[in-house]
Scaffold this active site. Structure first.
Site, short mmCIF file in Angstrom:
data_model
loop_
_atom_site.label_atom_id
_atom_site.label_comp_id
_atom_site.label_asym_id
_atom_site.label_seq_id
_atom_site.Cartn_x
_atom_site.Cartn_y
_atom_site.Cartn_z
N LYS A 184 -6.79 9.88 17.43
CA LYS A 184 -6.42 10.68 16.40
C LYS A 184 -7.73 11.35 16.03
O LYS A 184 -8.53 10.91 15.40
CB LYS A 184 -5.80 10.02 15.06
CG LYS A 184 -5.26 10.96 14.03
CD LYS A 184 -5.11 10.21 12.42
CE LYS A 184 -6.27 10.43 11.92
NZ LYS A 184 -6.85 11.99 11.36
N GLU A 260 -17.83 2.22 12.63
CA GLU A 260 -19.10 2.94 12.52
C GLU A 260 -19.17 3.33 11.23
O GLU A 260 -18.40 4.63 11.12
CB GLU A 260 -19.41 3.71 13.63
CG GLU A 260 -20.89 3.94 13.71
CD GLU A 260 -21.25 5.27 13.05
OE1 GLU A 260 -21.63 5.30 12.07
OE2 GLU A 260 -21.10 6.17 13.94
N CYS A 294 -23.97 10.43 9.76
CA CYS A 294 -23.96 8.97 9.16
C CYS A 294 -25.33 8.54 9.22
O CYS A 294 -25.74 7.62 8.50
CB CYS A 294 -23.06 8.16 9.90
SG CYS A 294 -23.26 8.01 11.70
N GLU A 391 -23.65 7.87 -0.24
CA GLU A 391 -23.87 8.74 0.98
C GLU A 391 -23.31 10.00 0.43
O GLU A 391 -22.29 10.29 0.02
CB GLU A 391 -22.98 8.04 2.13
CG GLU A 391 -22.88 8.86 3.23
CD GLU A 391 -22.29 8.38 4.38
OE1 GLU A 391 -22.79 8.41 5.53
OE2 GLU A 391 -21.20 8.06 4.34
#
Length: 493
Positions: A184, A260, A294, A391
């Site tokens: 996906k 992750e 990230c 973040e």
């Protein structure tokens, strides 16, 4: 800022199931947007749970009865090498799709990321015929050995900040292991993955081995995570969604999960560091890919002796960071990927200003069209500020001051994340102490973003678990089986 998207032909917009591009069962579609213009780029088939079911059935049939897991490692290797060659041959098309669908820059994608993707396929192609077990030394008259078998049908949920790179990172080791899969792509960047599906067919990957279901996380993604006939799932994205994926995997068939997730990585600059090099790496470690990484080193800790000099150098670099048309090779800064992310970044910048950080430069949206934000530099940041804790996933740099090595280690570890980190020093003892003390999956000493296909990548704490890249990546796609038989009248044990 570019009109190239208006003239580019989008070739693949349907689901890819069992080797064919097909409409979704419901007939539903959704729009994917060019972030540089905010205009509709294409209308894409929207897959839901029933489409995931079809894709899983195709993948299950391909695994249980198809040729892929039964091919020799050498045969799988040859097909994967053909796939890699096709990626290189179609580099212009793949780079263009990354630009118009995701706001990435043509130059870095065309001349760097696409090449990384093809080389990742070559790396794991080389591993396909080297998957082996071991002979065991048992304590009785038993002969035993281990087999490493493909785990089965895998679900891959791919993020929007690097579709080409992440496709290769997840798909290549799974193919090498002999698995089949359902993928996906992110709903904001489906086009690159669909083109990869087309290339897989040309490369000779058997039907049903690779299936692609476009759609949204709460429907298609949830169906993959909770599917009873998917044997393992991988996800790259936010910690919040990663927790949801893990819960669904546990609540269904206890499938193993590789995650992750987010990061808030420390980049530590000691007084003895090369200040010019440190400022350059801090810049790249935060503004590359518009900060949508990230691994961004978004907490820059600078020792007090060089703090002012470092800030001045970094300020000049940030102000000189060229923005513009993503297809212009001179451009270093393009639009953010999507409107939601654009608004989140601007909100974080406002938090930084309200909470007392000093806005040195940037901080404003650019132009009337497109999701462009100025590269932003904050100083006088403290650990309790939002921009130091959360973040941001955007072009926002925070600089913090520290005095001692003990202090900075404690502060660097005072986060829920643990993905990567950077250390700038000329002292090997300092480098060794910090490297062994930072709770993160990678410590980059006098370098940054040292990602490589031979280097395992993954997190500590709420940055996830499992490793991608390196031979360690194969482990998620293999099961270890012990086979034991009695031996009689052997002259040795």
């Amino acid at each position: 800022m570019s009109s190239k998207a208006a003239t580019h032909e989008i070739k693949f917009t349907k689901l890819f199931i069992n080797g064919e591009f097909v409409d979704s069962i419901s007939g539903n579609t959704f729009e994917t947007i060019d972030p540089a213009t905010e205009e509709v780029l294409a209308t894409v088939a929207e897959g839901r749970a029933e489409d995931v079911d079809l894709a899983v059935k195709a993948a299950r049939e391909a695994f249980d009865n198809g040729p892929w897991p039964r091919l020799s490692g050498e045969a799988r290797r040859k097909i994967m090498l053909k796939f890699a060659d096709l990626i290189d041959e179609n580099a212009d098309e793949l780079a263009t799709l990354e630009v118009i669908d995701g706001g990435k820059l043509f130059g870095p994608v065309r001349y760097f990321e696409v090449g990384i993707s093809s080389e990742t396929f070559r790396y794991f192609a080389g591993a396909a015929d080297k998957i082996r077990g071991a002979t065991l030394k048992m304590s009785s008259n038993i002969q035993a050995y281990t087999l490493r078998e493909p785990i089965g049908v895998v679900g891959h949920i791919i993020p929007w900040n690097g579709p080409a790179y992440m496709f290769a990172t997840k798909v290549a080791p799974a193919l090498a292991a002999g698995c089949t899969m359902v993928i996906k792509p992110a709903e904001t960047t489906p086009l690159t993955v669909l083109f990869f599906a087309h290339l897989s067919k040309l490369a000779g990957v058997p039907d049903g081995v690779i299936n692609v279901v476009n759609g949204f996380g709460k429907t298609a993604g949830a169906a993959i995570s909770s599917h009873m006939d998917i044997d393992a799932v991988t996800f790259t994205g936010s910690t919040e969604v990663g927790r949801t994926v893990m819960h669904a995997a546990a609540a269904s068939n206890l499938k193993p999960v590789s995650l992750e997730l987010g990061g808030k990585s420390p980049f530590i600059v000691f007084d003895d560091a090369d200040v010019d090099k440190a400022a350059e790496l801090a810049l790249m470690g935060n503004l590359m890919n518009k900060g949508e990484m990230c691994v961004a080193g978004s907490r820059i800790f600078v020792q007090e002796g060089i703090y002012d000099v470092f800030v001045k150098k970094l300020e000049a670099m940030v102000k000189g960071w060229p923005m513009g048309d993503p297809f212009d090779l001179a451009t270093r800064h393009g639009p953010q990927n999507n409107k939601q992310q654009y608004e989140k970044i601007l909100s974080c910048i406002e938090h930084g200003k309200k909470e007392g950080a000093t806005l040195v430069t940037g901080g404003k949206p650019i132009g009337k069209k497109g999701y462009y934000i100025e590269p932003t530099l904050f100083t006088d940041v403290t650990d309790d500020m939002t921009i130091a804790k959360e973040e941001i996933f955007g072009p926002v740099i925070s600089v913090l001051k520290f005095k001692t090595i003990e202090e900075v280690i404690k502060r660097a570890n005072a986060t829920k994340y643990g993905l990567t980190s950077g250390v700038m020093t000329k002292n090997i003892d300092t480098a060794n102490t910090v490297s062994r003390s930072i709770r993160a999956g990678a410590v980059w000493v006098n370098c940054y973003i040292a990602l490589d296909r031979d280097a395992p990548h993954g997190g500590y704490k709420m940055s996830g678990f499992g490793r991608e890249q390196g031979l360690e990546a194969l482990e998620h796609y293999l099961q270890v089986k012990t086979v034991a038989t009695p031996i009689y009248d052997s002259p040795w044990l």
